[in-house]
Enzyme design. Structure first.
Site, PDB file in Angstrom:
ATOM      1  N   TYR A  65       0.797  -1.320  -0.026  1.00 17.80           N
ATOM      2  CA  TYR A  65      -0.051   0.053   0.159  1.00 17.80           C
ATOM      3  C   TYR A  65       0.789   1.120  -0.007  1.00 17.80           C
ATOM      4  CZ  TYR A  65      -4.067  -2.844   1.406  1.00 17.80           C
ATOM      5  OH  TYR A  65      -5.055  -3.685   1.636  1.00 17.80           O
ATOM      6  N   PRO A 221     -16.858  -4.019   1.749  1.00 17.43           N
ATOM      7  CA  PRO A 221     -17.958  -4.463   2.510  1.00 17.43           C
ATOM      8  C   PRO A 221     -19.468  -3.494   2.107  1.00 17.43           C
ATOM      9  CG  PRO A 221     -16.495  -3.058   3.708  1.00 17.43           C
ATOM     10  CD  PRO A 221     -15.737  -3.292   2.392  1.00 17.43           C
TER      11      PRO A 221
END
Length: 308
Positions: A65, A221
């Site tokens: 990341y 999600p």
């Protein structure tokens, strides 16, 4: 005091209440740190400190990341007394300048190198939880050439790293049901797959994780922020529930996941302090039976997109 009693006693101060991850009691709402790469260092540190204030005590990250930036910010922002469990992952590596800013790194020696990179950039002696990111299931890159690696070869090096004390627990990511079943004897702490109210193709895996006391930690999600993946917030039933309850559609989507199974932990990501607060507040959202039935009836549909 039973484990349930301990979780209940700890719940009041935890975002979303208490859950279990890698042998620890943690807040059920954590933080996915990938969005920190969008911020400058000072703002990223401030956002992490705010997350701790809001009761977040587990963070999902990876050395790839921001090519180490996110991990280095975590190391600067988090203090031992915060008690934050850092979960990281291996199976990819940075590819600065590429169309996608990472590439697969599936070979055993690359997994070992990924663990070493995470240890260095996080400034840790041991990584509490490392997820092996496969590339066989769900949205994402697909392996070819020397990146097509047998799962047993990967599990062997992960077990070695655990035996050496470099990692504490092993998780899996982007795996189908048969691979999880195959890996169970190793002792799997969590599974991270793409899953949401509108993309529930892994329902059998959710139930297996529940039966095996494995944390289910869905990424995306709220569905996809990318073209080709359905979004939870576009669903009429979600919009109606949000309007009725006086919350946001995103909070409804997160709350549904928490309600769905007790082993679900969330790692929503954001670079915005207000969104961070809204995400942690989702743990307080409750549904009546009619609203829950309407949400449960939302059809599941998968999308297809290549992303990291």
């Amino acid at each position: 005091m039973t484990s349930t009693d301990r979780l209940t006693a700890a719940g009041a101060a935890r975002a979303g209440g208490p859950g279990a991850l890698a042998g620890r009691t943690v807040s059920r709402i954590g933080y996915g740190a990938i969005q920190l790469r969008r911020l400058d260092r000072a703002d990223a540190i401030a956002l992490l400190r705010r997350a701790v204030e809001l009761g977040v005590d587990h963070v999902d990250t990876a050395h790839f990341y921001g090519n180490g930036f996110v991990n280095e910010v975590l190391a600067a922002a988090l203090r031992p007394e915060d008690g934050v469990l850092i979960a990281t992952k291996v199976g990819a590596e940075p590819a600065p300048g590429g169309t996608v800013p990472l590439r697969l790194a599936q070979r055993p020696e690359q997994l070992r190198a990924g663990v070493e990179e995470n240890l260095r950039s996080l400034g840790l002696q041991q990584l509490p939880l490392v997820n092996l990111r496969r590339a066989d299931h769900g949205p994402g890159l697909r392996p070819d050439g020397d990146q097509i690696v047998d799962l047993d070869d990967q599990l062997a090096v992960m077990a070695d790293l655990r035996d050496e004390g470099k990692i504490g627990a092993i998780g899996l990511s982007s795996v189908p049901l048969d691979q999880l079943r195959h890996a169970l004897p190793l002792g799997i702490a969590c599974v991270q797959n793409a899953y949401s109210l509108v993309a529930r193709e892994d329902e059998d895996m959710v139930r297996l994780c529940l039966a095996e006391d494995i944390a289910w930690v869905p990424y995306f999600p709220l569905g996809g922020a990318y073209a080709g993946l359905p979004k939870v917030t576009d669903e009429p039933a979600v919009a109606l529930a949000a309007q009725t309850l006086g919350v946001t559609p995103a909070q409804v989507g997160l709350a549904w996941l928490l309600r769905h199974t007790p082993n679900t932990l969330l790692i929503p990501g954001t670079a915005d302090p207000e969104h961070l607060r809204a995400n942690t507040d989702a743990g307080a959202v409750t549904f009546d039976e009619a609203t829950l039935a309407a949400l449960d009836a939302v059809p599941s549909r998968s999308g297809d997109i290549e992303i990291g």
